[in-house]
Enzyme design. Structure first.
Site, short mmCIF file in Angstrom:
data_model
loop_
_atom_site.label_atom_id
_atom_site.label_comp_id
_atom_site.label_asym_id
_atom_site.label_seq_id
_atom_site.Cartn_x
_atom_site.Cartn_y
_atom_site.Cartn_z
N HIS A 229 -9.50 -5.05 -5.61
CA HIS A 229 -9.85 -3.66 -5.27
C HIS A 229 -10.25 -3.61 -3.79
O HIS A 229 -9.40 -3.69 -2.93
CB HIS A 229 -10.96 -3.19 -6.20
CG HIS A 229 -11.28 -1.73 -6.15
ND1 HIS A 229 -10.53 -0.79 -5.51
CD2 HIS A 229 -12.31 -1.03 -6.71
CE1 HIS A 229 -11.06 0.41 -5.66
NE2 HIS A 229 -12.16 0.29 -6.37
N HIS A 268 0.15 -1.56 -6.25
CA HIS A 268 -0.89 -0.57 -6.55
C HIS A 268 -0.74 -0.11 -7.99
O HIS A 268 0.37 -0.01 -8.51
CB HIS A 268 -0.76 0.64 -5.61
CG HIS A 268 -2.01 1.44 -5.52
ND1 HIS A 268 -2.33 2.40 -6.44
CD2 HIS A 268 -3.03 1.39 -4.66
CE1 HIS A 268 -3.51 2.92 -6.14
NE2 HIS A 268 -3.96 2.33 -5.05
N ASP A 326 -4.63 -1.52 2.25
CA ASP A 326 -5.33 -2.72 2.75
C ASP A 326 -4.46 -3.64 3.58
O ASP A 326 -4.96 -4.60 4.15
CB ASP A 326 -5.89 -3.49 1.55
CG ASP A 326 -7.00 -2.70 0.88
OD1 ASP A 326 -6.83 -2.32 -0.29
OD2 ASP A 326 -7.98 -2.41 1.56
C1 SDX Z 1 -7.07 -0.71 -3.74
O1 SDX Z 1 -6.91 2.21 -7.68
C2 SDX Z 1 -7.00 2.51 -6.45
O2 SDX Z 1 -6.77 3.66 -6.06
C3 SDX Z 1 -7.44 1.42 -5.53
C4 SDX Z 1 -7.41 1.74 -4.04
C5 SDX Z 1 -8.42 2.75 -3.68
O3 SDX Z 1 -8.23 3.40 -2.63
O4 SDX Z 1 -9.47 2.84 -4.38
O5 SDX Z 1 -6.13 2.19 -3.67
C6 SDX Z 1 -7.73 0.50 -3.21
O6 SDX Z 1 -7.63 -1.36 -4.56
C7 SDX Z 1 -5.67 -1.02 -3.27
C8 SDX Z 1 -5.11 -2.29 -3.97
C9 SDX Z 1 -5.70 -3.49 -3.21
N1 SDX Z 1 -5.37 -4.73 -3.93
C10 SDX Z 1 -4.49 -5.59 -3.44
O7 SDX Z 1 -3.79 -5.40 -2.45
C11 SDX Z 1 -4.44 -6.91 -4.22
C12 SDX Z 1 -2.96 -7.26 -4.45
N2 SDX Z 1 -2.41 -6.28 -5.36
C13 SDX Z 1 -2.42 -6.66 -6.77
O8 SDX Z 1 -3.54 -7.37 -7.18
C14 SDX Z 1 -1.92 -5.55 -7.66
O9 SDX Z 1 -0.86 -4.96 -7.04
C15 SDX Z 1 -2.86 -4.50 -8.14
C16 SDX Z 1 -4.07 -5.06 -8.78
C17 SDX Z 1 -3.25 -3.61 -7.03
C18 SDX Z 1 -2.08 -3.72 -9.20
O10 SDX Z 1 -1.80 -4.67 -10.21
P1 SDX Z 1 -0.93 -4.27 -11.44
O11 SDX Z 1 -1.38 -2.97 -12.01
O12 SDX Z 1 -0.80 -5.45 -12.36
O13 SDX Z 1 0.47 -4.02 -10.76
P2 SDX Z 1 1.75 -3.75 -11.57
O14 SDX Z 1 1.48 -3.49 -13.01
O15 SDX Z 1 2.47 -2.73 -10.78
O16 SDX Z 1 2.52 -5.18 -11.49
C19 SDX Z 1 3.93 -5.17 -11.77
C20 SDX Z 1 4.43 -6.55 -11.43
C21 SDX Z 1 3.74 -7.68 -12.17
O17 SDX Z 1 4.67 -8.74 -12.24
P3 SDX Z 1 5.55 -8.91 -13.62
O18 SDX Z 1 4.54 -9.18 -14.72
O19 SDX Z 1 6.32 -7.61 -13.80
O20 SDX Z 1 6.45 -10.10 -13.34
O21 SDX Z 1 4.21 -6.82 -10.04
C22 SDX Z 1 3.40 -7.98 -9.91
C23 SDX Z 1 2.66 -8.12 -11.20
O22 SDX Z 1 2.30 -9.48 -11.39
N3 SDX Z 1 2.52 -7.73 -8.79
C24 SDX Z 1 2.48 -8.49 -7.70
C25 SDX Z 1 1.54 -7.88 -6.85
N4 SDX Z 1 1.05 -6.80 -7.46
C26 SDX Z 1 1.66 -6.70 -8.65
N5 SDX Z 1 3.15 -9.63 -7.37
C27 SDX Z 1 2.84 -10.15 -6.15
N6 SDX Z 1 1.95 -9.62 -5.28
C28 SDX Z 1 1.29 -8.49 -5.60
N7 SDX Z 1 0.41 -7.98 -4.77
#
Ligand code: SDX
Length: 392
Positions: A229, A268, A326
């Site tokens: 986050h 996201h 970010d």
């Molecule tokens: C913020 O909610 C908000 O609004 C938050 C925020 C705010 O302003 O308050 O926007 C701020 O928190 C932004 C996000 C910051 N976090 C990061 O940048 C950390 C890296 N991102 C990930 O941890 C991830 O993208 C999340 C946690 C943000 C979202 O995770 P999800 O919901 O699991 O993403 P998804 O369901 O879309 O994933 C789909 C696929 C999965 O792989 P498969 O199971 O399909 O093979 O994409 C993969 C995930 O493993 N994936 C990633 C990835 N994010 C998702 N793979 C590599 N790198 C990534 N960053």
């Protein structure tokens, strides 16, 4: 259908509440604060005007803005005894640990803004938090560095005062560069609110029990601390340092695809298109680096190369993974001279207005009930107690 917006039944099933504050269209990459596109606010507004908008629902008139700015910039001092709380922490405590502790402790000092059923108390608490959070964040940094505590200064803007409190010393006044101050102010605006993200939902749930606003915001800060986050911008810088050079990107990307690590700053829960804040942050990055003669900054060049590769890579395209707010914010903060340990505290500083706006919206609803999420129980069926002598 609520107001001008129509939601499909599937979406409605996941909606945890109704709100008039922020609208996100994750598929289209749209973000509106009280109906105003984030792009227009980032270009034309300033953070305190955005605070007024988020809290009151309308942009202020010139008179209202002058009054509001004056109010906030007049309440940015801390009760002198609060500085002793900082001293209770180890010097190497993470600034987020200090912010959680100090913000929660405000409820022991400001008794005239704890009664959540009193609109005047709610208003004072909201103004106090927005006014004091930069002072608290800056002192957390200074305490960690062994610097003397600092005080806000009249005549500076909200962002200028934050940079002044961070970096001025008794022997040398920090000279505020207007381009950097504008970038700081824009970073605050971009992080001000984002609908029902994890930390805002935490604040709402805490507030639904009737807890005082300072305790609720402390809960939001605690939730934001997580690397998935608010901790992501700190994680992006660490990731760029680990990759080191563009030639290491292919190996790094293999690790991402093997799921040994994530591409921090990408993906996201809601945006399945570009996070509109990422575009604005990238151009802010250009402005700051150019102003500082750092347009060849290796980290920025590596980040842009990483972004280009990811946006063309089927692994990311298929999963709709795009840069989020970010991905570039850490580079901008670094260029301004802000240490990595302060990235998430700055996110918390900026998000305080979003948290308190959602808290106030919820608390002022006469029909508000305590939040009580339910669960699907998947544990053991009913069974009788087994005395310890009979257990195997
Ligand atoms: C913020 O909610 C908000 O609004 C938050 C925020 C705010 O302003 O308050 O926007 C701020 O928190 C932004 C996000 C910051 N976090 C990061 O940048 C950390 C890296 N991102 C990930 O941890 C991830 O993208 C999340 C946690 C943000 C979202 O995770 P999800 O919901 O699991 O993403 P998804 O369901 O879309 O994933 C789909 C696929 C999965 O792989 P498969 O199971 O399909 O093979 O994409 C993969 C995930 O493993 N994936 C990633 C990835 N994010 C998702 N793979 C590599 N790198 C990534 N960053």
């Amino acid at each position: 259908k609520t107001g001008m917006f129509t939601f499909d039944p599937g979406f409605l099933a996941t909606a945890s509440c109704e709100s008039k504050i922020t609208f996100i269209d994750g598929d289209e990459g749209k973000l509106y604060y009280r109906g105003y596109p984030i792009e227009q606010l980032a270009e034309n507004s300033d953070y305190l005007e955005v605070c007024y908008l988020l809290m009151n629902g309308e942009l202020p008139t010139a008179e209202q803005k002058k009054t509001f700015d004056g109010l906030i910039l007049r309440h940015d001092m801390l009760h002198d005894q609060i500085f002793s709380i900082f001293k209770g922490f180890r010097r190497d405590a993470h600034p987020m640990a200090v912010m959680v502790g100090v913000v929660g402790a405000l409820s022991a000092f400001y008794h005239d803004s704890l009664d959540i059923n009193n609109p005047r108390h709610r208003e004072i608490a909201s103004h106090r938090l927005i006014a004091k959070i930069p002072t608290i964040a800056a002192q957390a940094y200074r305490y960690n560095k062994g610097l003397p505590f600092s005080y806000p200064k009249a005549g500076l803007s909200y962002a200028e005062n934050f940079l002044h409190m961070m970096f001025s010393t008794p022997v040398e006044e920090y000279k505020v560069n207007p381009v950097l101050a504008r970038a700081m102010d824009r970073i605050f605006t971009l992080h001000a609110d984002h609908e029902q993200n994890a930390s805002t939902s935490t604040v709402r749930l805490a507030g639904s029990s009737g807890a005082n606003p300072f305790a609720c915001i402390a809960a939001g800060i605690a939730c934001l601390w997580g690397p998935s986050h608010g901790g992501a911008n700190e994680a992006v810088l660490k990731m760029l340092d680990e990759i080191g050079d563009v030639e290491n990107v292919p190996a790094f990307m293999e690790g991402v695809k093997n799921k040994t690590h994530k591409l921090m700053g990408f993906g996201h829960r809601v945006y399945k298109n570009m996070d509109p804040r990422a575009d604005i942050m990238r151009s802010t990055c250009y402005e700051v680096l150019n102003e500082l003669g750092l347009h060849n900054d290796p980290q920025f060049k590596l980040a842009m190369a990483l972004e280009k590769i990811a946006l063309e890579d089927p692994y990311f395209v298929e999963r709709k993974l795009y840069p989020n707010v970010d991905f570039y914010s850490g580079i901008v903060l670094s260029a301004i001279g802000i240490p990595v340990s302060m990235f998430t505290p700055i996110f918390a500083l900026a998000r305080t207005v979003g948290w308190i706006s959602h808290w106030a919206e919820m608390i002022s609803d006469p029909g508000m009930k305590i939040g009580r999420p339910r669960q699907l129980y998947t544990g053991a069926p009913r069974r009788d107690y087994v005395p310890v002598t009979e257990r195997k």
